[in-house]
Write an enzyme that holds these catalytic residues in place. Structure first.
Site, short mmCIF file in Angstrom:
data_model
loop_
_atom_site.label_atom_id
_atom_site.label_comp_id
_atom_site.label_asym_id
_atom_site.label_seq_id
_atom_site.Cartn_x
_atom_site.Cartn_y
_atom_site.Cartn_z
N ASP A 49 0.86 -1.18 0.00
CA ASP A 49 0.00 0.00 0.00
C ASP A 49 0.90 1.24 0.00
O ASP A 49 2.12 1.13 0.20
CB ASP A 49 -0.95 0.03 1.21
CG ASP A 49 -1.98 1.18 1.12
OD1 ASP A 49 -2.36 1.54 -0.01
OD2 ASP A 49 -2.38 1.72 2.16
N SER A 50 0.29 2.41 -0.17
CA SER A 50 1.08 3.64 -0.16
C SER A 50 1.44 4.05 1.27
O SER A 50 2.35 4.83 1.47
CB SER A 50 0.28 4.75 -0.83
OG SER A 50 -0.96 4.90 -0.16
N TYR A 73 -1.14 7.70 -3.83
CA TYR A 73 -1.31 7.00 -5.12
C TYR A 73 -2.50 7.57 -5.90
O TYR A 73 -2.51 7.55 -7.12
CB TYR A 73 -1.60 5.52 -4.88
CG TYR A 73 -0.40 4.66 -4.53
CD1 TYR A 73 0.91 5.15 -4.60
CD2 TYR A 73 -0.59 3.33 -4.14
CE1 TYR A 73 1.98 4.33 -4.29
CE2 TYR A 73 0.49 2.52 -3.84
CZ TYR A 73 1.77 3.01 -3.90
OH TYR A 73 2.83 2.20 -3.60
N CYS A 115 -4.67 -2.14 -1.47
CA CYS A 115 -4.89 -0.78 -1.95
C CYS A 115 -5.82 -0.83 -3.16
O CYS A 115 -5.55 -1.57 -4.12
CB CYS A 115 -3.53 -0.19 -2.34
SG CYS A 115 -3.63 1.35 -3.25
N CYS A 139 -11.19 2.83 -0.54
CA CYS A 139 -9.78 3.14 -0.27
C CYS A 139 -9.50 2.56 1.11
O CYS A 139 -10.28 2.80 2.05
CB CYS A 139 -9.57 4.66 -0.27
SG CYS A 139 -7.95 5.16 0.35
#
Ligand code: DGL
Length: 259
Positions: free
Chosen positions: A13-14, A44, A75, A186
């Site tokens: 994930d970011s 992202y 994500c 999200c």
């Protein structure tokens, strides 16, 4: 068919959002887990599909170098834009995204007016809209991009009133439409689910974390080991990430740094 046994799973994930999914796996079975938080490239949701593909490839390569045998894309933005591309690049590698499990979990709900909140890139991909329409189950589908939420959620300490004000703004039109189900498109948004349900008290709110363990256990079995082993890597050091991560997962987790 005999399921492949996975010794080490990598999560992508970011930043913090995917920890909500990692946490479910940590609760499920002690095994070897590795989480990569791509702080250098967050958010992202503001990246182009081409940028996201490049990022995904570099991050999967990193996880493979660490010996992971399956990838969980924790994500929605990366899943929306890169899962087909990654599967084509690594045909032998089990890669699970977050979108299908969410869609699957909607099949037996009675809601008629559904909303999706997600990053700009996920909304622009239209993936949720198209999949929801193909279910032929909803009278209406509403989408709302929420570009300012991820930076607010990543901040430490969290500014609760800024988050609440942003949510009031973003949820206004969905509230007016009287949606009876909301998809948190999200993974970061699961961390503020409490505030979202306060604003939409009669609405069924659906995140991805609950479904992910079941969904992946359909594809592979996770090697059970006596002691849980979980490493968290970041692509760039962030004190805010570290503090929030400790809060979300507890202080057992070792934080490592990518050189
Ligand atoms: N947590 C991610 C998602 O589910 C990405 C958030 C971002 O970096 O914009 O879409």
């Amino acid at each position: 068919m005999k399921k492949k046994v996975i010794n080490k799973i990598g999560f992508l994930d970011s930043g913090l959002g995917g920890l909500t999914i990692l946490k479910k796996f940590l609760e499920y079975t002690p095994s070897n887990y590795l989480y990569l938080a791509d702080i250098k490239n967050i958010p992202y949701g503001q990246k182009t599909p081409e940028q996201l593909k490049k990022i995904a490839l570099a991050n999967v390569d990193f996880l493979l170098l660490q010996g992971v045998e399956a990838i969980i894309i924790a994500c929605h933005t990366l899943t929306a834009h890169t899962i087909d591309y990654l599967r084509a690049r690594y045909p032998e590698l089990p890669i699970i995204g977050v979108i299908k499990p969410v869609i699957q979990s909607l099949c037996d709900i009675s809601a008629k007016k559904i909303g999706i909140i997600a990053t700009t890139a996920t909304i622009q991909s239209n993936i949720y809209y198209d999949l929801l329409q193909s279910l032929n189950q909803f009278e209406s589908i509403f989408q709302q991009a929420c570009p300012d939420l991820v930076p607010l959620i990543e901040a430490y300490p969290m500014n609760q009133s800024a988050i609440k004000n942003k949510l009031i703004e973003y949820l206004q039109s969905l509230k007016k439409e009287n949606i009876d189900c909301l998809i948190l498109g999200c993974t970061h948004y699961s961390l503020i689910k409490y505030y979202i349900s306060e604003l939409l008290p009669d609405c069924l709110i659906i995140g991805a974390e609950r479904q992910m363990v079941d969904y992946s256990s359909y594809y592979f079995s996770i090697k059970n080991i006596p002691k849980l082993n979980c490493d968290i890597f970041v692509t760039q050091y962030s004190n805010a990430f570290e503090q929030n991560c400790l809060y979300i997962l507890g202080d057992k987790i070792q934080i490592c740094k990518i050189k």
